[in-house]
Design a protein around this motif. Structure first.
Motif, PDB file in Angstrom:
ATOM      1  N   GLN A 174     -37.947  17.319  18.589  1.00  0.00           N
ATOM      2  CA  GLN A 174     -38.945  16.394  19.117  1.00  0.00           C
ATOM      3  C   GLN A 174     -39.450  15.449  18.028  1.00  0.00           C
ATOM      4  O   GLN A 174     -39.744  14.281  18.285  1.00  0.00           O
ATOM      5  N   VAL A 175     -39.565  15.950  16.817  1.00  0.00           N
ATOM      6  CA  VAL A 175     -39.975  15.092  15.708  1.00  0.00           C
ATOM      7  C   VAL A 175     -38.917  14.020  15.469  1.00  0.00           C
ATOM      8  O   VAL A 175     -39.243  12.841  15.278  1.00  0.00           O
ATOM      9  N   LYS A 176     -37.659  14.422  15.514  1.00  0.00           N
ATOM     10  CA  LYS A 176     -36.587  13.438  15.342  1.00  0.00           C
ATOM     11  C   LYS A 176     -36.641  12.390  16.442  1.00  0.00           C
ATOM     12  O   LYS A 176     -36.435  11.196  16.197  1.00  0.00           O
ATOM     13  N   ARG A 177     -36.919  12.835  17.663  1.00  0.00           N
ATOM     14  CA  ARG A 177     -37.001  11.877  18.770  1.00  0.00           C
ATOM     15  C   ARG A 177     -38.130  10.870  18.536  1.00  0.00           C
ATOM     16  O   ARG A 177     -37.980   9.675  18.810  1.00  0.00           O
ATOM     17  N   SER A 178     -39.257  11.339  18.015  1.00  0.00           N
ATOM     18  CA  SER A 178     -40.359  10.418  17.719  1.00  0.00           C
ATOM     19  C   SER A 178     -39.992   9.466  16.587  1.00  0.00           C
ATOM     20  O   SER A 178     -40.312   8.275  16.633  1.00  0.00           O
ATOM     21  N   LEU A 179     -39.321   9.984  15.568  1.00  0.00           N
ATOM     22  CA  LEU A 179     -38.874   9.121  14.472  1.00  0.00           C
ATOM     23  C   LEU A 179     -37.906   8.049  14.976  1.00  0.00           C
ATOM     24  O   LEU A 179     -37.986   6.877  14.585  1.00  0.00           O
ATOM     25  N   ASP A 180     -36.992   8.444  15.846  1.00  0.00           N
ATOM     26  CA  ASP A 180     -36.047   7.486  16.418  1.00  0.00           C
ATOM     27  C   ASP A 180     -36.774   6.449  17.272  1.00  0.00           C
ATOM     28  O   ASP A 180     -36.424   5.260  17.267  1.00  0.00           O
ATOM     29  N   ARG A 181     -37.782   6.904  18.005  1.00  0.00           N
ATOM     30  CA  ARG A 181     -38.511   5.977  18.870  1.00  0.00           C
ATOM     31  C   ARG A 181     -39.273   4.954  18.034  1.00  0.00           C
ATOM     32  O   ARG A 181     -39.344   3.775  18.389  1.00  0.00           O
ATOM     33  N   ILE A 182     -39.853   5.409  16.927  1.00  0.00           N
ATOM     34  CA  ILE A 182     -40.512   4.469  16.021  1.00  0.00           C
ATOM     35  C   ILE A 182     -39.525   3.392  15.582  1.00  0.00           C
ATOM     36  O   ILE A 182     -39.844   2.195  15.562  1.00  0.00           O
ATOM     37  N   ASP A 183     -38.317   3.803  15.242  1.00  0.00           N
ATOM     38  CA  ASP A 183     -37.303   2.832  14.826  1.00  0.00           C
ATOM     39  C   ASP A 183     -36.979   1.837  15.937  1.00  0.00           C
ATOM     40  O   ASP A 183     -36.663   0.674  15.664  1.00  0.00           O
ATOM     41  N   SER A 184     -37.041   2.283  17.169  1.00  0.00           N
ATOM     42  CA  SER A 184     -36.705   1.402  18.289  1.00  0.00           C
ATOM     43  C   SER A 184     -37.733   0.294  18.487  1.00  0.00           C
ATOM     44  O   SER A 184     -37.459  -0.689  19.187  1.00  0.00           O
ATOM     45  N   TYR A 185     -38.896   0.438  17.886  1.00  0.00           N
ATOM     46  CA  TYR A 185     -39.943  -0.573  18.020  1.00  0.00           C
ATOM     47  C   TYR A 185     -39.847  -1.650  16.929  1.00  0.00           C
ATOM     48  O   TYR A 185     -40.692  -2.544  16.873  1.00  0.00           O
ATOM     49  N   GLY A 224     -44.886  -0.563  20.382  1.00  0.00           N
ATOM     50  CA  GLY A 224     -44.235   0.168  21.462  1.00  0.00           C
ATOM     51  C   GLY A 224     -44.029  -0.653  22.708  1.00  0.00           C
ATOM     52  O   GLY A 224     -43.739  -1.852  22.668  1.00  0.00           O
ATOM     53  N   GLU A 225     -44.215  -0.002  23.838  1.00  0.00           N
ATOM     54  CA  GLU A 225     -43.897  -0.608  25.130  1.00  0.00           C
ATOM     55  C   GLU A 225     -44.718  -1.854  25.428  1.00  0.00           C
ATOM     56  O   GLU A 225     -44.283  -2.746  26.139  1.00  0.00           O
ATOM     57  N   ALA A 260     -44.749 -13.169  26.534  1.00  0.00           N
ATOM     58  CA  ALA A 260     -45.521 -12.373  27.473  1.00  0.00           C
ATOM     59  C   ALA A 260     -45.453 -10.899  27.101  1.00  0.00           C
ATOM     60  O   ALA A 260     -44.404 -10.387  26.717  1.00  0.00           O
ATOM     61  N   LEU A 261     -46.580 -10.214  27.206  1.00  0.00           N
ATOM     62  CA  LEU A 261     -46.620  -8.786  26.922  1.00  0.00           C
ATOM     63  C   LEU A 261     -46.045  -8.002  28.093  1.00  0.00           C
ATOM     64  O   LEU A 261     -46.204  -8.383  29.252  1.00  0.00           O
ATOM     65  N   ALA A 262     -45.399  -6.893  27.771  1.00  0.00           N
ATOM     66  CA  ALA A 262     -44.875  -6.038  28.831  1.00  0.00           C
ATOM     67  C   ALA A 262     -46.018  -5.427  29.639  1.00  0.00           C
ATOM     68  O   ALA A 262     -45.887  -5.159  30.825  1.00  0.00           O
ATOM     69  N   ILE A 263     -47.143  -5.191  28.961  1.00  0.00           N
ATOM     70  CA  ILE A 263     -48.333  -4.629  29.604  1.00  0.00           C
ATOM     71  C   ILE A 263     -49.510  -5.505  29.223  1.00  0.00           C
ATOM     72  O   ILE A 263     -49.767  -5.718  28.034  1.00  0.00           O
ATOM     73  N   GLU A 264     -50.222  -6.075  30.192  1.00  0.00           N
ATOM     74  CA  GLU A 264     -51.400  -6.877  29.884  1.00  0.00           C
ATOM     75  C   GLU A 264     -52.537  -5.917  29.561  1.00  0.00           C
ATOM     76  O   GLU A 264     -53.212  -5.383  30.434  1.00  0.00           O
ATOM     77  N   PHE A 265     -52.723  -5.673  28.298  1.00  0.00           N
ATOM     78  CA  PHE A 265     -53.639  -4.645  27.820  1.00  0.00           C
ATOM     79  C   PHE A 265     -54.188  -5.128  26.496  1.00  0.00           C
ATOM     80  O   PHE A 265     -53.475  -5.738  25.705  1.00  0.00           O
TER      81      PHE A 265
END
Length: 645
Positions: A208-219, A229-230, A423-428
């Motif tokens: 799960q830590v690796k998955r979070s590290l990979d997700r950080i890279d995807s941003y 992020g999203e 445009a943002l993916a989420i208006e937030f």
């Protein structure tokens, strides 16, 4: 004539002379209202900064529950439970306490911290924080600083609690692996918890830590930027979260042997490149450009510089300059009214203000600012501390930061950014248009929310707003394309389906920029374009001008500076000028503020609107009006041709 702003925001002529008030008003130290700990002494040396950590955390002792787990700092709420609100007050100060102690400083509250770790994780205790029980649970946010404390200070935390408390603490922390953190900077919370668990020898799911590290890279965006992020936001979460947490990770790998060495090296490399861009966000006086959400975290804006030192990353920015950005930023905050009467940090920015804050801001939220003290972890002989503080380098011409979608101009008094983000993916979040969609943001003048006053009037700054015949109002929303190049920020946006706007803004100096718009509308509209808002003190003299010759349509001068708008009718529509106040507490910098405006009625059809925007805390309005560069006209024509094709 000199003029005054009435409580309703009207400008009323006075029979006195047409001169700015020269006799200063009575003043006092606004920081003393709230005993701002940053203002209690000089902020020049490492010892000074160590003292500040103690001064900021001292008022929390009397707000701490008997068992140590709950720190209640106010009566306002957030969109999460009171358990999590009180946990924020407990956990967030650790971001300053940990580096203080790592660097050899002392903290006399470890007994309270250990008591809190014991009772806060005990389901049988009245002070139990509650378990992580859902995806995107606020407790995940606060678990990260506890993970940091376990990783770097186990002798003050883990080793001081009994075996039963250790088991409960591990069980509580591993709750972050049972649910999913937010798909943004929250992924780092799981990573920081894992560092703490690894240090004390506790098991956790490494996949799960690796998955979070990979997700950080995807941003990632470009070589050394991220989006949050999203949401797609680019804001202070990039330096104060992504890069700062990445540097915490790199520091843990280098000094403690924790984590993945390859990932740590990547974070060091990215931080090196980011430093060269991020330096431009800071004005010579230390103020950072306020932009985006979570500005109540205040001096967390400068946490990146100290985190570089903690991780010992020698970047393209010299150590003396990095230290200068950090210390000047703290000094800039030292005279602001950022605390309650007992020294507890308030929710707000330069003053206590919830109008521009988010629903996730609880009374404990501002203590994320403690990340600004990361540099204390670096030893006294580190060049970050041993080399002399250096000033900001001169910025002779505007800088285009393509990955961020920013154009930055800076002079001796302020930094200003022109923004063009898609445009943002989420208006937030709340007031998202004000926080992300204005044309320009200033380290001196900040920005104002899109908020109506008690008389029903809605005026904001640095915006082109349209109102149709039915009273519907729109600003720069519906952005379908945007970009920056050659000191220009351009965007194509449609506030209504039958209204299309192409905008090109160009930077000239730190005090002046230009805007050119082409508006194609299928309906009749009222347009109002505004400059920067300037704060004023109710009852003080305010010099204003509307409809002056030489196309200087509107000007406002107060004790805090001058803001003005030049109309450019030769490029399209003639506009009238006015000066209007924004709603009370709608401005980030001052409770009372007003802005120059240009307005015109637009019939159905195509119109061009042009303006030069000036704002400075000290400089006079330039006598010569800068011309519109041919590159700006070419860019606008290109955007229009894209529409037609």
């Amino acid at each position: 004539m000199a003029n005054q702003l009435t409580p309703g925001g009207k400008l009323v002529e006075d029979a006195r002379s047409d001169k700015r008030l020269r006799e200063p008003m009575a003043t006092f130290d606004s920081a003393s209202l709230g005993k701002n700990p940053l203002g209690l002494g000089p902020l020049q040396t490492r010892t000074d900064i160590q003292r500040v950590v103690g001064d900021l955390t001292a008022p929390l002792k009397s707000r701490t529950s008997p068992g140590g787990a709950r720190v209640r700092l106010g009566s306002t709420g957030a969109h999460f439970s009171q358990q999590a609100v009180d946990l924020e007050g407990f956990a967030r100060p650790l971001y300053g306490i940990v580096p203080l102690v790592v660097g050899g400083g002392t903290f006399d509250g470890w007994d309270r911290v250990c008591a809190g770790l014991t009772t806060g994780t005990d389901p049988a205790s009245d002070e139990y924080w509650g378990p992580v029980e859902r995806d995107i649970d606020q407790r995940m946010v606060e678990q990260a600083s506890i993970g940091l404390a376990l990783a770097f200070c186990p002798e003050h935390t883990w080793e001081k609690i009994d075996e039963m408390a250790r088991r409960r603490l591990v069980n509580w922390l591993t709750g972050i692996f049972d649910y999913e953190p937010g798909q943004n900077n929250w992924q780092f919370f799981r990573i920081l918890v894992a560092l703490g668990l690894e240090r004390v020898g506790a098991a956790f799911p490494k996949d799960q830590v690796k998955r979070s590290l990979d997700r950080i890279d995807s941003y990632r965006r470009g070589e050394h930027w991220y989006t949050d992020g999203e949401s797609g936001n680019i804001d202070y979460y990039i330096p104060m979260a992504f890069h700062t947490y990445g540097l915490f990770y790199a520091a843990a790998e280098r000094s403690l042997g924790l984590g993945d060495p390859a990932r740590a090296e990547q974070y060091r490399d990215r931080a090196d490149g980011f430093a060269a861009d991020f330096r431009h966000w800071f004005a010579p006086d230390g103020a950072a450009i306020p932009f985006g959400r979570s500005l109540t975290y205040r001096f967390a804006m400068s946490s990146f510089w100290g985190a570089l030192a903690w991780a010992d990353v020698e970047s393209s920015v010299p150590w003396g300059e990095a230290k200068g950005h950090s210390l000047r930023n703290l000094r800039w905050w030292s005279d602001k009214a950022i605390c309650e009467s007992d020294g507890v940090l308030s929710v707000g920015y330069t003053y206590a203000n919830r109008v521009l804050c988010e629903s996730y801001n609880s009374p404990g939220s501002p203590y994320w600012s403690m990340k600004a003290f990361a540099g204390l972890a670096a030893p006294v002989d580190h060049p970050y501390w041993s080399e002399p503080e250096l000033p900001s380098p001169k910025l002779e011409t505007p800088v285009t930061l393509s990955d961020a979608g920013w154009v930055v101009a800076r002079d001796d008094h302020q930094s200003v950014v022109l923004v063009a983000q898609p445009a943002l993916a989420i208006e937030f979040p709340e007031q998202g248009a004000a926080k992300y969609r204005k044309f320009a943001y200033s380290s001196v003048f900040g920005f104002s929310g899109d908020i109506g006053d008690s008389f029903g009037s809605l005026v904001t700054d640095s915006t082109l707003a349209f109102t149709d015949v039915e009273g519907n109002r729109r600003v720069r929303l519906g952005v379908e394309a945007a970009g920056v190049e050659d000191a220009m920020a351009w965007s194509t946006w449609h506030p209504w389906p039958d209204v299309r706007v192409n905008t090109v803004c160009w930077a000239i100096t730190g005090s002046i920029h230009g805007r050119l718009h082409q508006v194609t509308t299928g309906r009749s509209l009222k347009s109002v374009e505004s400059g920067f808002a300037v704060g004023y003190t109710p009852g003080s003299d305010v010099l204003w001008t509307a409809g002056a010759p030489n196309d200087l349509r509107a000007r406002l001068t107060t004790e805090h500076g001058t803001s003005a708008l030049f109309d450019l009718p030769e490029y399209g529509t003639f506009r009238k000028g006015a000066v209007r106040s924004v709603a009370v507490n709608a401005n980030l910098m001052r409770p009372n503020a007003a802005t120059p405006t240009l307005y015109a009625r637009l019939d159905a059809g195509t119109h061009r609107l042009g303006a030069l925007v000036f704002a400075s805390p000290v400089d006079p309005i330039p006598e010569a009006r800068p011309s519109v560069p041919p590159s700006v006209l070419r860019m606008l024509d290109e955007l229009v041709s894209r529409d037609q094709s």
